[in-house]
Scaffold this active site. Structure first.
Site, PDB file in Angstrom:
ATOM      1  N   ALA A   1       1.301   4.482  -4.872  1.00 48.22           N
ATOM      2  CA  ALA A   1       0.772   3.643  -3.805  1.00 48.22           C
ATOM      3  C   ALA A   1       1.812   2.638  -3.343  1.00 48.22           C
ATOM      4  O   ALA A   1       2.731   2.285  -4.076  1.00 48.22           O
ATOM      5  CB  ALA A   1      -0.481   2.909  -4.291  1.00 48.22           C
ATOM      6  N   SER A   2       1.654   2.191  -2.110  1.00 48.76           N
ATOM      7  CA  SER A   2       2.500   1.169  -1.511  1.00 48.76           C
ATOM      8  C   SER A   2       3.976   1.587  -1.607  1.00 48.76           C
ATOM      9  O   SER A   2       4.371   2.581  -1.010  1.00 48.76           O
ATOM     10  CB  SER A   2       2.242  -0.187  -2.171  1.00 48.76           C
ATOM     11  OG  SER A   2       2.443  -1.226  -1.241  1.00 48.76           O
TER      12      SER A   2
END
Length: 594
Positions: free
Chosen positions: A392-393
């Site tokens: 994620a991110s």
């Protein structure tokens, strides 16, 4: 007096030197002595103990192997796959016995393990039995057990079958009491991962995305339980909503468990099945020992080729190389990635790269540098991304360099958003501790990042512009990689967290599957039929470890559990990253679904 000082110093120096010589000699002897390959007896059973974590890669630390023998039998996805492949064709192995209790691994790795066990069960004429012990099964443990032919449990063992939750800890109330304030600048309405630092409960947007993740996990679990038990999905959901019962007898009554047996009874059952005499012992071989049995001994035919697919395991926060911020926790730095890619580029036999990402992200600038390295690598060989528990991110940012992205249905990904934090401790320092500060400065904003004062409106605006600019860079890279417009990506971004199955539906990943599927795609892209797997990072030698940080190694031997606890370690990790002033592509809390 000087004589005694000199004597004491010389004595201490001699003792330290002797200890060092002894330690090096011990390591040298251990390293040079080759342990013979284990002998596997006829009618043996491969017994795998599954408890706690189930990492993607087997940790390979020769010092830890020497000093902590208990860790040698730890099952990873790597050893699970290799040992099942050998057991499938090994004529001396008659079946697989999975002893499972409380699992704490993320759902993506559990899904991959379930698939490996199911494949062995369906393609082999050998049995797969799952059992538990006096600890019992939680839902994650039971999910793994459903891949077996039959599930056994002692009659009074713990059995949890009551649904899932994800709890978030909020720090704002504690900050108020301490006199701390987190000034958070963000882009993305879903960037709820920073909410614990300025709220006391979830926002509706954050609650929505977490509910979507829980929904996918529940569907995955209930589907496996339905296939095993014969109950419909609706019946199982109703069962989990009914009054909780916590014994394996309940599981047996509901056809979730096949038989209630103590371990000695199960041993007798297995012996009868494989034709071992009643008075003879059941021969079992554990994960660690069977991992040392060669493919040739087991009867596995290795591909006759020099072609290789490299696999880089990228685990942990993405951060600059700034010393040991996270003690023994793995991190992904530009230096780490450069070293791995350099080793791969020097090997002409490597025809493709699979990047296995398990990261919540971190520094935006570091993510960008790593993205560039992978882009350059892609000019020479195919780069395929395999997402683990979380990518994620910043973990998603570096995935954009891949030709193809493969994720598990329960992988946590997306979180395409940016934020930065500045902690103000003025109230704590001034009002509670009585500390005051004064300074001189050459320019008006020279001290704007100090924790002793808040941001002015113009400084907050500057921070916001910085974050907005990086956000546009982020979605621009995603748009280029995914073949969409920036507006289409912006609609899917805003910091929202996606579960792998939904991420595929909106075009953020290409395929659902595990590391095996990623390697199949890599081979196709490289135009090769046969290949060997070359894993990175390579294990360190004894001497490389000796040259490392003595304090870090000491903590590894002692064990993190003696020096910290999960809550303080989590807070320390998050605050260490959040104290940075750069743009963060980071998902700063763990979604722990239980």
């Amino acid at each position: 007096m000087n004589f005694f000082k000199t004597l004491i110093a010389a004595t201490l120096g001699t003792i330290i030197a002797l200890l060092l010589i002894f330690f090096i000699t011990l390591i040298t002897v251990s390293a040079s002595s080759q342990e013979p390959e284990p002998y596997v007896r006829n009618n043996s059973v491969l017994k795998l103990s599954l408890s706690g974590t189930l990492p993607s890669q087997s940790p390979s630390d020769p010092l830890d192997d020497l000093l902590n023998q208990k860790n040698n039998d730890k099952v990873s996805l790597q050893t699970l796959k290799e040992n099942l492949n050998k057991a499938q064709v090994h004529d001396k192995i008659k079946g697989v016995w999975l002893e499972i209790d409380m699992m704490a691994e993320g759902w993506a790795n559990l899904q991959e393990a379930h698939r490996l066990i199911s494949t062995f069960r369906d393609s082999s004429d050998k049995f797969v039995y799952a059992s538990t012990n006096d600890i019992g099964l939680n839902e994650k443990g039971y999910f793994l057990a459903t891949a077996a032919d039959s599930i056994f449990s002692p009659p009074e063992s713990f059995f949890e079958f009551d649904g899932f939750f994800s709890q978030v800890m909020f720090f704002e109330g504690a900050f108020e009491k301490l006199g701390l304030e987190a000034e958070v600048i963000r882009h993305g309405k879903y960037k709820g991962a920073v909410e614990p630092f300025f709220r006391k409960e979830m926002s509706e947007d954050n609650r929505y995305q977490l509910n979507q993740i829980l929904k996918e996990v529940n569907e995955t679990f209930v589907s496996a339980a339905s296939q095993k038990s014969g109950h419909s999905v609706d019946e199982l959901n109703s069962l989990m909503n009914s009054q909780p019962r916590l014994t394996s007898e309940f599981g047996y009554e509901q056809n979730l468990i096949d038989s209630l047996m103590y371990t000695d009874q199960l041993v007798k059952h297995i012996k009868t099945q494989i034709g071992v005499a009643k008075d003879d012992e059941l021969e079992t071989i554990a994960n660690g020992r069977y991992a040392k049995v060669s493919n040739a001994t087991a009867g596995v035919t290795m591909p006759s080729t020099s072609d290789k697919i490299a696999v880089i395991y990228a685990n942990g926060p993405i951060m600059p190389e700034m010393g040991s911020q996270f003690n023994n926790q793995e991190t992904i730095s530009a230096k780490f990635m450069k070293e791995q890619l350099s080793n791969i580029q020097d090997n002409d036999n490597v025809k493709a790269l699979v990047l296995r990402i398990n990261s919540p992200g971190g520094s935006g600038s570091t993510s960008d540098v790593i993205w560039r390295m992978l882009q350059e690598t892609k000019n020479n060989i195919p780069v395929i991304v395999s997402m683990g528990e979380v990518a994620a991110s910043g973990g998603y940012y570096i995935a954009m360099a891949g030709d193809t992205i493969v994720a598990e249905p329960t992988t946590i990904t997306g979180s395409i958003g940016v934020f930065a934090t500045k902690f103000s401790a003025r109230q704590l320092l001034n009002d509670k501790l009585g500390l005051t500060f004064d300074q001189v400065k050459t320019h008006e904003h020279a001290d704007w990042l100090l924790p002793t004062r808040e941001l002015t409106s113009s400084e907050e605006k500057a921070f916001q512009q910085y974050i907005d600019q990086f956000y546009q860079t982020f979605i621009g890279k995603v748009a280029d990689a995914r073949g969409m417009t920036s507006q289409e990506i912006d609609d899917r971004a805003q910091g929202r967290v996606w579960i792998g199955a939904d991420a595929k539906g909106v075009g953020l990943v290409d395929e659902l599957g595990g590391l095996d599927r990623a390697m199949e795609i890599a081979a196709q892209k490289a135009g090769i039929d046969k290949y060997k797997v070359d894993r990175y990072p390579k294990p360190k030698t004894f001497y490389e470890l000796l040259m490392g940080s003595a304090a870090a190694q000491a903590k590894a031997w002692i064990g993190n559990s003696l020096l910290s606890n999960p809550i303080s370690e989590q807070v320390q990790e998050q605050i260490s990253i959040l104290k940075r002033r750069d743009a963060l592509t980071f998902f700063p809390y763990r979604i722990n679904i239980q």
